[in-house]
Design a protein around this motif. Sequence first.
Motif, PDB file in Angstrom:
ATOM      1  N   LEU A 110       0.841  -1.201   0.000  1.00 10.72           N
ATOM      2  CA  LEU A 110       0.000   0.000   0.000  1.00 10.72           C
ATOM      3  C   LEU A 110       0.875   1.250   0.000  1.00 10.72           C
ATOM      4  O   LEU A 110       0.603   2.210  -0.732  1.00 10.72           O
ATOM      5  CB  LEU A 110      -0.918   0.007   1.217  1.00 10.72           C
ATOM      6  CG  LEU A 110      -1.792   1.259   1.400  1.00 10.72           C
ATOM      7  CD1 LEU A 110      -2.698   1.475   0.199  1.00 10.72           C
ATOM      8  CD2 LEU A 110      -2.600   1.170   2.692  1.00 10.72           C
ATOM      9  N   SER A 111       1.951   1.247   0.788  1.00 14.57           N
ATOM     10  CA  SER A 111       2.837   2.415   0.841  1.00 14.57           C
ATOM     11  C   SER A 111       3.518   2.656  -0.499  1.00 14.57           C
ATOM     12  O   SER A 111       3.672   3.798  -0.931  1.00 14.57           O
ATOM     13  CB  SER A 111       3.881   2.246   1.940  1.00 14.57           C
ATOM     14  OG  SER A 111       4.706   1.116   1.706  1.00 14.57           O
ATOM     15  N   GLY A 112       3.929   1.585  -1.178  1.00  9.38           N
ATOM     16  CA  GLY A 112       4.549   1.734  -2.491  1.00  9.38           C
ATOM     17  C   GLY A 112       3.596   2.319  -3.508  1.00  9.38           C
ATOM     18  O   GLY A 112       3.986   3.133  -4.356  1.00  9.38           O
ATOM     19  N   TYR A 113       2.347   1.906  -3.439  1.00  7.43           N
ATOM     20  CA  TYR A 113       1.308   2.421  -4.340  1.00  7.43           C
ATOM     21  C   TYR A 113       1.091   3.913  -4.106  1.00  7.43           C
ATOM     22  O   TYR A 113       1.058   4.712  -5.049  1.00  7.43           O
ATOM     23  CB  TYR A 113       0.016   1.637  -4.108  1.00  7.43           C
ATOM     24  CG  TYR A 113      -1.181   2.145  -4.875  1.00  7.43           C
ATOM     25  CD1 TYR A 113      -1.351   1.835  -6.227  1.00  7.43           C
ATOM     26  CD2 TYR A 113      -2.152   2.922  -4.246  1.00  7.43           C
ATOM     27  CE1 TYR A 113      -2.461   2.304  -6.926  1.00  7.43           C
ATOM     28  CE2 TYR A 113      -3.255   3.393  -4.933  1.00  7.43           C
ATOM     29  CZ  TYR A 113      -3.404   3.075  -6.280  1.00  7.43           C
ATOM     30  OH  TYR A 113      -4.502   3.541  -6.967  1.00  7.43           O
ATOM     31  N   LEU A 114       0.970   4.305  -2.838  1.00  7.94           N
ATOM     32  CA  LEU A 114       0.694   5.701  -2.508  1.00  7.94           C
ATOM     33  C   LEU A 114       1.890   6.603  -2.780  1.00  7.94           C
ATOM     34  O   LEU A 114       1.743   7.717  -3.292  1.00  7.94           O
ATOM     35  CB  LEU A 114       0.277   5.815  -1.037  1.00  7.94           C
ATOM     36  CG  LEU A 114      -1.025   5.113  -0.632  1.00  7.94           C
ATOM     37  CD1 LEU A 114      -1.230   5.219   0.872  1.00  7.94           C
ATOM     38  CD2 LEU A 114      -2.211   5.700  -1.379  1.00  7.94           C
ATOM     39  N   ALA A 115       3.089   6.133  -2.435  1.00  9.73           N
ATOM     40  CA  ALA A 115       4.294   6.969  -2.555  1.00  9.73           C
ATOM     41  C   ALA A 115       4.636   7.302  -3.994  1.00  9.73           C
ATOM     42  O   ALA A 115       5.320   8.296  -4.255  1.00  9.73           O
ATOM     43  CB  ALA A 115       5.472   6.289  -1.883  1.00  9.73           C
ATOM     44  N   THR A 116       4.184   6.494  -4.923  1.00  5.75           N
ATOM     45  CA  THR A 116       4.487   6.740  -6.337  1.00  5.75           C
ATOM     46  C   THR A 116       3.311   7.385  -7.072  1.00  5.75           C
ATOM     47  O   THR A 116       3.197   7.289  -8.288  1.00  5.75           O
ATOM     48  CB  THR A 116       4.864   5.415  -7.034  1.00  5.75           C
ATOM     49  OG1 THR A 116       3.848   4.434  -6.783  1.00  5.75           O
ATOM     50  CG2 THR A 116       6.195   4.900  -6.523  1.00  5.75           C
ATOM     51  N   GLY A 117       2.439   8.037  -6.308  1.00 13.19           N
ATOM     52  CA  GLY A 117       1.320   8.729  -6.943  1.00 13.19           C
ATOM     53  C   GLY A 117       0.241   7.786  -7.413  1.00 13.19           C
ATOM     54  O   GLY A 117      -0.292   7.944  -8.521  1.00 13.19           O
ATOM     55  N   ASN A 118      -0.082   6.790  -6.574  1.00 16.98           N
ATOM     56  CA  ASN A 118      -1.121   5.803  -6.887  1.00 16.98           C
ATOM     57  C   ASN A 118      -0.765   4.977  -8.120  1.00 16.98           C
ATOM     58  O   ASN A 118      -1.560   4.825  -9.049  1.00 16.98           O
ATOM     59  CB  ASN A 118      -2.483   6.477  -7.073  1.00 16.98           C
ATOM     60  CG  ASN A 118      -2.938   7.256  -5.852  1.00 16.98           C
ATOM     61  OD1 ASN A 118      -2.499   6.966  -4.746  1.00 16.98           O
ATOM     62  ND2 ASN A 118      -3.780   8.242  -6.031  1.00 16.98           N
ATOM     63  N   ASN A 119       0.441   4.447  -8.113  1.00 13.19           N
ATOM     64  CA  ASN A 119       0.933   3.631  -9.231  1.00 13.19           C
ATOM     65  C   ASN A 119       1.207   2.219  -8.725  1.00 13.19           C
ATOM     66  O   ASN A 119       2.005   2.027  -7.796  1.00 13.19           O
ATOM     67  CB  ASN A 119       2.203   4.249  -9.820  1.00 13.19           C
ATOM     68  CG  ASN A 119       2.570   3.644 -11.161  1.00 13.19           C
ATOM     69  OD1 ASN A 119       2.540   2.430 -11.344  1.00 13.19           O
ATOM     70  ND2 ASN A 119       2.929   4.494 -12.110  1.00 13.19           N
ATOM     71  N   ILE A 120       0.562   1.226  -9.332  1.00 10.46           N
ATOM     72  CA  ILE A 120       0.683  -0.155  -8.870  1.00 10.46           C
ATOM     73  C   ILE A 120       2.111  -0.677  -8.987  1.00 10.46           C
ATOM     74  O   ILE A 120       2.529  -1.585  -8.250  1.00 10.46           O
ATOM     75  CB  ILE A 120      -0.295  -1.077  -9.649  1.00 10.46           C
ATOM     76  CG1 ILE A 120      -0.403  -2.453  -8.980  1.00 10.46           C
ATOM     77  CG2 ILE A 120       0.144  -1.197 -11.102  1.00 10.46           C
ATOM     78  CD1 ILE A 120      -0.957  -2.422  -7.595  1.00 10.46           C
TER      79      ILE A 120
END
Length: 429
Positions: free
Chosen positions: A380-390
Motif C-alpha cells: 500500500l505504501s509503495g502504491y501511494l508513494a508513487t502517486g497511486n501507481n501499482i
Amino acid sequence: MNKFMSVLEDILLPVADKLNNNRYLTALRNGFMVALPLIIFGSIFVVIANLPFLDKLIGEEAYVTYQNTLGPASAATLGIMGLFVMIGIGYKMVEQRGGEAIYGGVVALASFLVLTPQVLEETTGVIPTAALGAQGMFLGIFTAFISAELYQFFVKKNLTIKMPAGVPDAVSRSFSALIPITLTLTIFLLIRIAFSFTGFETVQNFIYTLIQQPLTALGSGLPATIIAVLLIQVFWFFGLHGQIIINSVFDPIWYSLNDQNYKAFQAGEDLPNIVTKQFMDTFIVGIGGSGMTLAVILAIFLVTKSRQLRELGKLAGPAGIFNVNEPVIFGLPIIMNPLIIIPWLLAPVVVAIVTYFAMDIGFAPRPAGVIVPWTTPALLSGYLATGNNIMGSVMQLINMAIVFVIWLPFLKVLDNQYYREEQSVQPAE
C-alpha cells in the motif's frame, strides 16, 4: 570476524554517540518531527486529489475543479514545510536549554523573514512560497540554529526587562523576551544589509549556491545513498538507532529532493529525483522497518523449524506489517550477532541499488513527493508513494524477494543452531 567487529565498534560507537547527543542534530530531528503531522496531512490530500481514473469518471473539467478545491490542503503544508521545520528547530533548541521555548520558535521564524526578500517578480510585499519550501529549507535550518543560540546568549547575559511583582505572568515573560529578540533580529537585519552589497545579493542565493545545491546533488546520488543505508545498518548492529543518527544528517537533503518531486508531480512534469525521503522510507525502511525485516519474518514462517524462531515470527509478524521491527532486532537477535551481519548489511544495500536503477530506467515510478506515514503497510505504501501507481507495489514485492533470498542461507544456519540447542535439552521428568 571478531577482530573486524571490534575495529568497527572502536571506530563507530564514539562517532555515533557524539552524533546522537549533538544538540543541533537532536533539535534538527525533533524539528522535523514537529512538522511531520502537517506534512502527512498535506500528503494525504495529494493522494486524494490524484485518485486514479477519477478524471475518466467525472470528466476533465470537474476533475480540475476537484483538484483545485483540495489544493490548499497540500499548498499550506507540504508546499511550505520549511516554515514548520524552522519553527520546530528554534523551539527545540531553546527548550533544550531550559528557556522559554515558544520564543525560540518565534525568533527563528522572524529571523528568517527578516532575511527573506518580500518580492515576487514585479510584486512587492509578498513572500514566494518557494522560499518557505525546498529552496529555503537549508537557510531556515541555519537561521533557526543561529537565532536560537543568539536569543539564549542574550537571555543568559540577563539582557532582559524585569517586571515588578504582581504583573501577570504572560506580560512578564513577553517583556523579558523583548531585548533578546530585538538584539537577535537586529543582527539578522545587518546580515541582510551586508549581503545586499555582495554579488549574491541575498542570503538565500548564497546558501543555495554554495551549500544547498552541492549537498542536494551529492545526496541525490547512489554512492551517498549506499553509504547512508550501510551506516544505518551498522549502527543498528551495535544497538544504536541508525535511522535517528543518519536521518538527522540526511533528512534536510532528502526532504528537499522530495519537495522537488512533489512540485513536479503537481505540475504534471517529469519527476527530477530518484533518491528522496520516500525512496528511503518506502522502498527500504518501509518494508518491515530497518533492514527490511518483513521478508525475514516471512522466511521464518516458511523455512524455519526451531521453536525459538517460530515463536519470534508470531510475535514480530503483526508489528512488522506496520514497519515496527524491534521484536526482530532484539529477539533474533540482530544486535551483535555475527551469524547475520552479512545479510543485515548486504540486503538493504542491494535493494537500494536495484531500486535506484529500476527507477532510472523507468521500470518502476519515482517517488511522487507524497509523504506516506511510516507505519503504512508495504505494497500500500509503495502504491501511494508513487502517486497511486501499482508498479510502486510491484517494486516493493521485488525488494522483499531480494531480501528473502539473501537472508535465506544465513537464517537456515541460525535456525539449525537453535534447533540443535532445543533438541539437546532433555524434557524434565
